[in-house]
Structures are given as structure tokens and as C-alpha cells.
Design an enzyme around this catalytic site. Structure first.
Site, PDB file in Angstrom:
ATOM      1  N   TYR A 137       0.834  -1.214   0.000  1.00 15.97           N
ATOM      2  CA  TYR A 137       0.000   0.000   0.000  1.00 15.97           C
ATOM      3  C   TYR A 137       0.866   1.262   0.000  1.00 15.97           C
ATOM      4  CZ  TYR A 137      -3.852   3.090   1.520  1.00 15.97           C
ATOM      5  OH  TYR A 137      -4.790   4.083   1.612  1.00 15.97           O
ATOM      6  N   LYS A 164       1.061   4.173  -2.844  1.00 18.36           N
ATOM      7  CA  LYS A 164       0.689   5.560  -2.558  1.00 18.36           C
ATOM      8  C   LYS A 164       1.867   6.522  -2.769  1.00 18.36           C
ATOM      9  CE  LYS A 164      -3.621   4.793  -1.618  1.00 18.36           C
ATOM     10  NZ  LYS A 164      -4.675   5.350  -2.473  1.00 18.36           N
TER      11      LYS A 164
END
Ligand code: NAP
Length: 261
Positions: free
Chosen positions: A166, A170
Site C-alpha cells: 500500500y 501511494k
């Protein structure tokens, strides 16, 4: 005001994406809503829960007097995204604002993270934003005030144990934001990222349900001592989409209650 603008919002059926679509509609924008019934088998006669959610957002947008249509699309699929963007152009004739919001988490420590979980998160969160930016950039360049707003995360700024996939996706979105900001600036298209902290949506609901103590400890570590609301992210997205933000590009703005000061 965003009157006469058309916005494409990915992951618009719930959470932050839904709040952004509604805020943009209140400001006068028409909305193409992207949702994805993640591999759930529903009979052809029955609407999936995601379809029901998307239909509700359509009804809310139209209650503001704006046009809305929902499109089933896996943002991670390049060809499906291309066909969906083509259909949106046929239906609306223009796109002025692209909100790359669709995202998933598949958390685990690096010692245990599977290749499938790494790929799924990178494909949805990062490649999904590339796909929609790629397929809509021509339309955005034609807009008098083109905008791309990527929903990143504080995890992409600071890293977060258990979120290698993640955080990488990002952080990658921030690189994508800065490059597109430079590439598209000559035609006045601005490209910015929002980095939310902890926001009350389905994505974070499990944390509060499964470990109340951990949730309280997290809140205690936030200077403003509370979890944020989707509308607080949407308000910034609406500002970045507006003419008032025409001179802001390549920026990453946190909405995190001071979590990462
Ligand atoms: P959410 O409530 O779980 O909603 C996620 C949305 O993304 C849903 O509309 C979902 O659509 C859509 N989606 C997921 N996979 C997709 C795919 N492959 N193709 C198309 N759509 C897909 O999440 P949220 O909390 O609102 O998060 C929205 C964004 O903010 C995400 O990018 C997330 O990483 C980011 N963010 C959230 C937080 C937070 O604390 N909540 C913090 C930082 C950043 P369906 O329901 O139709 O499947």
C-alpha cells in the site's frame, strides 16, 4: 463553482469517492461514477451491493440537478479502463476533472506478504490511476480547466509497517502526480495529490471493530484527537478542482488531523 464541468470519480460508490462525487455535484459538476463489484457473483436479475450503492450516489447527484451515470470497471484493467473512458466521452462529451480515488488494502508484514496481494494493491491503486490518466489525458487537455486529483495516503509519505504494498502504491502516486503536473502544465491542466490520514470509511471500519484499543491509541496519536470524515477530504478535492486553485500543481496536501506533522 464547477458548473458545466464533468468529473470522473473512481471508487465513487462509497467512502471518500462518494463524498467527493457529491461535493463536486453540489458545486455544479456532472459526474461519471466508476465502481467495481469486486468479483462478487450475483445473478443477472439481481443488483450487486456495489450497484445498489452506485445507484444511490446517482440519485443523490441528480437531486442536486446534475447529470450522473455509473460505470462498472476494474480500474486496474487497461483495456476495460480505455473502453469505459471512451463510453464516458460518448455519454458526456467532455471530461474536466479526474479523481483517481479507487483503492484497496491487503495488509501483512513483508515476511508473509504474497505476490498476489502485492500485485493487487499496486495494480488497483497505482496502475488504476495511470490507466484513467492515460485514457483521459487527451480530454483533459481540451478542457479550459483540466484537473487530476490523486488520492494518495500518509502511508505513502511516511511508510507504515504491514503496508509495504500500500505504501509503495501511494508513494508511486506522488511520483505520478509530479510527473503529470509537469507534462500537462503547458495546457493549464493541474495535477495534485491528497494524502489522507485516518478517515472513517469501510476501509478503516474493521480497525475500530476488531481492535478498539488499537483504534483509541491511534486517535490519541493524532494531534486533533479524532478520525477524519470523508467530507473533509472531499472539501479539499473540490477546492483543488475549482478555478481558485488554478495556480497549484504538483502538490501533495495532507488531510490527517496533524498525524504526520
Ligand atoms: P473504501 O470505502 O473501501 O472504498 C473504496 C472504493 O474503491 C470503492 O468505491 C470500491 O468500489 C473502489 N474500488 C476498489 N477496487 C476497485 C477497482 N479495482 N476498480 C474500481 N473501483 C475499485 O475506501 P476509502 O476509505 O473511501 O478510500 C478511498 C481512497 O482513499 C483509497 O484510494 C484509499 O487508499 C485512500 N485513503 C483512505 C484512507 C482512509 O483512512 N479511509 C486513508 C488514506 C487514503 P466497489 O465498492 O464498487 O468495489
Amino acid at each position: 463553482m464547477l458548473t458545466d464541468r464533468t468529473a470522473v470519480v473512481t471508487g465513487a460508490s462509497r467512502g471518500i469517492g462518494r463524498a467527493i462525487a457529491l461535493h463536486l455535484a453540489r458545486e455544479g459538476a456532472d459526474a461519471a461514477l466508476i465502481y467495481f463489484a469486486a468479483a462478487k457473483q450475483v445473478s443477472p436479475e439481481q443488483l450487486s451491493p456495489e450497484q445498489v450503492a452506485a445507484e444511490k450516489v446517482i440519485a443523490e447527484v441528480t437531486s442536486y440537478g446534475r447529470r450522473a451515470k455509473a460505470y462498472l470497471c476494474d480500474v486496474a484493467d487497461f483495456a476495460w479502463a480505455r473502453d469505459t473512458c471512451g463510453q464516458i466521452m460518448e455519454d458526456f462529451g467532455r471530461v474536466d476533472i479526474l479523481i483517481n480515488n479507487a483503492g484497496i488494502v491487503r495488509d501483512s508484514l513483508i515476511l508473509k506478504m504474497s505476490e498476489a496481494d502485492y500485485d493487487a494493491v499496486l495494480d488497483t491503486n497505482l496502475k488504476g490511476a495511470f490507466n484513467f490518466s492515460r485514457h483521459l489525458s487527451r480530454a483533459l487537455l481540451k478542457s479550459p480547466a483540466g484537473r487530476i486529483i490523486n488520492i494518495s495516503s500518509v502511508s505513502g509519505l511516511t511508510g507504515n509497517p504491514g503496508q509495504a504494498n500500500y505504501s509503495a502504491s501511494k508513494a508511486g502516486l506522488i511520483g505520478l502526480t509530479k510527473t503529470l503536473a509537469k507534462e500537462l502544465a503547458s495546457r493549464r491542466v493541474t495535477v495534485n495529490a491528497i494524502a489522507p490520514g485516518l478517515i472513517a470509511t469501510d476501509m478503516t471500519a474493521n480497525l475500530e471493530k476488531s481492535d478498539q484499543n488499537a483504534a483509541e491509541a491511534l486517535k490519541a496519536g493524532i494531534p486533533l484527537k479524532r478520525i477524519g470524515q470523508p467530507e473533509e477530504v472531499a472539501a479539499l478535492a473540490a477546492f483543488l478542482a475549482s478555478d481558485a486553485a488554478a495556480y497549484i500543481t504538483g502538490e501533495v496536501i495532507r488531510v490527517d488531523g496533524g498525524m504526520c506533522i
